[in-house]
Design a protein around this motif. Structure first.
Motif, PDB file in Angstrom:
ATOM      1  N   GLU A   1      -4.577   7.842  -3.810  1.00 44.12           N
ATOM      2  CA  GLU A   1      -4.910   6.590  -4.276  1.00 44.12           C
ATOM      3  C   GLU A   1      -3.854   5.894  -4.481  1.00 44.12           C
ATOM      4  OE1 GLU A   1      -9.074   4.945  -5.640  1.00 44.12           O
ATOM      5  OE2 GLU A   1      -9.855   5.730  -3.817  1.00 44.12           O
ATOM      6  N   TYR A   2      -2.874   5.844  -5.216  1.00 43.84           N
ATOM      7  CA  TYR A   2      -2.057   4.974  -6.235  1.00 43.84           C
ATOM      8  C   TYR A   2      -0.303   6.048  -6.575  1.00 43.84           C
ATOM      9  CZ  TYR A   2       0.669   0.929  -8.063  1.00 43.84           C
ATOM     10  OH  TYR A   2       2.238   0.649  -8.473  1.00 43.84           O
TER      11      TYR A   2
ATOM     12  N   GLU B   1       0.819  -1.131   0.200  1.00 43.47           N
ATOM     13  CA  GLU B   1      -0.175   0.359  -0.017  1.00 43.47           C
ATOM     14  C   GLU B   1       1.063   1.124   0.712  1.00 43.47           C
ATOM     15  OE1 GLU B   1      -3.249   1.470  -0.518  1.00 43.47           O
ATOM     16  OE2 GLU B   1      -3.463   1.736   1.267  1.00 43.47           O
TER      17      GLU B   1
END
Length: 350
Positions: free
Chosen positions: A239-240, A227
């Motif tokens: 988110e990424y 993560e």
């Protein structure tokens, strides 16, 4: 089946009363974790409380590292009917405002550690990826967790000294699902597993945002879990950020991390653990055969204290390390949790 106060709320997820979970797996758990520190090497406090519905047990612990002192207070009781009751001996947790504010209390006791602390989240509580591991056909981990960075207020009493806590930092998580708990089971075919746990967990708090990073790999270096997300105080979430790459530097002849670099896309974070706490020593995470999370301690509530001193008891200090971490990137300095363990075979040690 027996009713409990939770059954009066419209929150059922299965045709069961709320005190029963939807799986019969003995290893189901539901747990709080908190840490608290001033962003220095002065003191770190870690607190946990778990319920184990299929084992009929609830327990809690607090561990403080201060100078040469490693002190643990721990408690256990039968879970009983009411899962809304988070009291375990002198411990209790109160949800003041869901996903935002909680009160964590260890009442005065004979073991020289107590506190009354209020947590306020600095970012929205953030759901992490599901953690799923199957070994030799048995599901060992199947859990979800939310994480949050934030601040503390209140006080800690250590022996006769009262330590004011004013906007101290910390991280917390809530996790639930399947993981090994309770009395040990016969290993059976699981004895063939290599016993690797190569792990990094680093929730970092900066002035107006947090970075939440996880890396877990198996004995061949394959990713089990990862993560890398940046969460801003106003609720925005990237988110990424890219695949997190973890590069620790160990003290010679050991697996004790002295510094590390985490590279996430174009972000390079320099990490320095500044106060290590050996999370597994005395707290129930697995080192003591007579006290593990979810282990039945008898029909009457039990409260115990364990104290070690350093360097005299350094030989006992091994396993998972939860350190106060200093994190630096792009001219910014933050603090948070630097949690790591490098157990068993891994390509980085060959």
């Amino acid at each position: 089946m027996t009713l409990s106060p939770l059954d009066d709320l419209p929150i059922h997820q299965a045709p069961e009363v709320m005190r029963h979970v939807a799986t019969s797996d003995r290893n189901f758990y539901d747990r709080y974790y908190f840490n608290c520190h001033p962003g220095s090497d002065e003191l770190m406090l870690i607190v946990g409380m778990g319920q184990y519905p299929n084992l009929g047990v609830t327990d809690a612990f607090a561990v403080v590292r201060h100078a040469h002192l490693h002190r643990v207070v721990r408690a256990s009781r039968e879970l009983g009917l009411d899962r809304m009751d988070t009291g375990v001996g002198p411990f209790r947790i109160e949800v003041l405002e869901g996903l935002k504010r909680l009160r964590v209390v260890l009442e005065p006791n004979e073991h020289g550690l107590s506190f009354d602390l209020t947590w306020t989240g600095a970012i929205p509580a953030t759901l992490e990826p599901r953690h799923f591991v199957r070994w030799q056909e048995r599901v060992i981990f199947d859990s979800v967790r939310m994480a949050q960075t934030g601040h503390w207020s209140g006080s800690i009493v250590l022996d006769s000294r009262t330590i004011p806590v004013d906007t101290w930092m910390g991280t917390r998580d809530r996790s639930w699902g399947i993981r090994p708990v309770g009395e040990p089971e016969p290993p059976g075919i699981q004895a063939k597993n290599p016993g690797t746990f190569y792990w990094l967990y680093a929730p970092m708090q900066f002035e107006d945002h947090a970075i939440l990073c996880i890396v877990q790999e198996d004995e061949k270096g394959r990713r089990v879990l990862e993560e890398a997300v940046r969460v801003w105080s106003d609720g925005r979430e990237e988110e990424y950020l890219g695949r997190p790459e973890y590069h620790p530097v160990y003290a010679p002849g050991t697996r004790d991390v002295v510094e590390a670099t985490i590279t996430i896309g174009k972000i390079e974070v320099r990490c320095t653990p500044i106060l290590p706490v050996h999370l597994m020593v005395g707290t129930g995470y697995g080192l003591e055969p007579g006290w593990k999370h979810g282990m039945y301690q008898g029909s009457e509530p039990v409260v115990e204290g364990v104290t070690y001193t350093l360097p005299e008891d350094a030989g006992r200090m091994w396993g998972m390390v939860d350190a106060v971490g200093r994190f630096e990137y792009d001219g910014q300095v933050g603090h948070g949790l630097f949690e790591y363990w490098a157990l068993g075979p891994h390509p980085s040690f060959t």
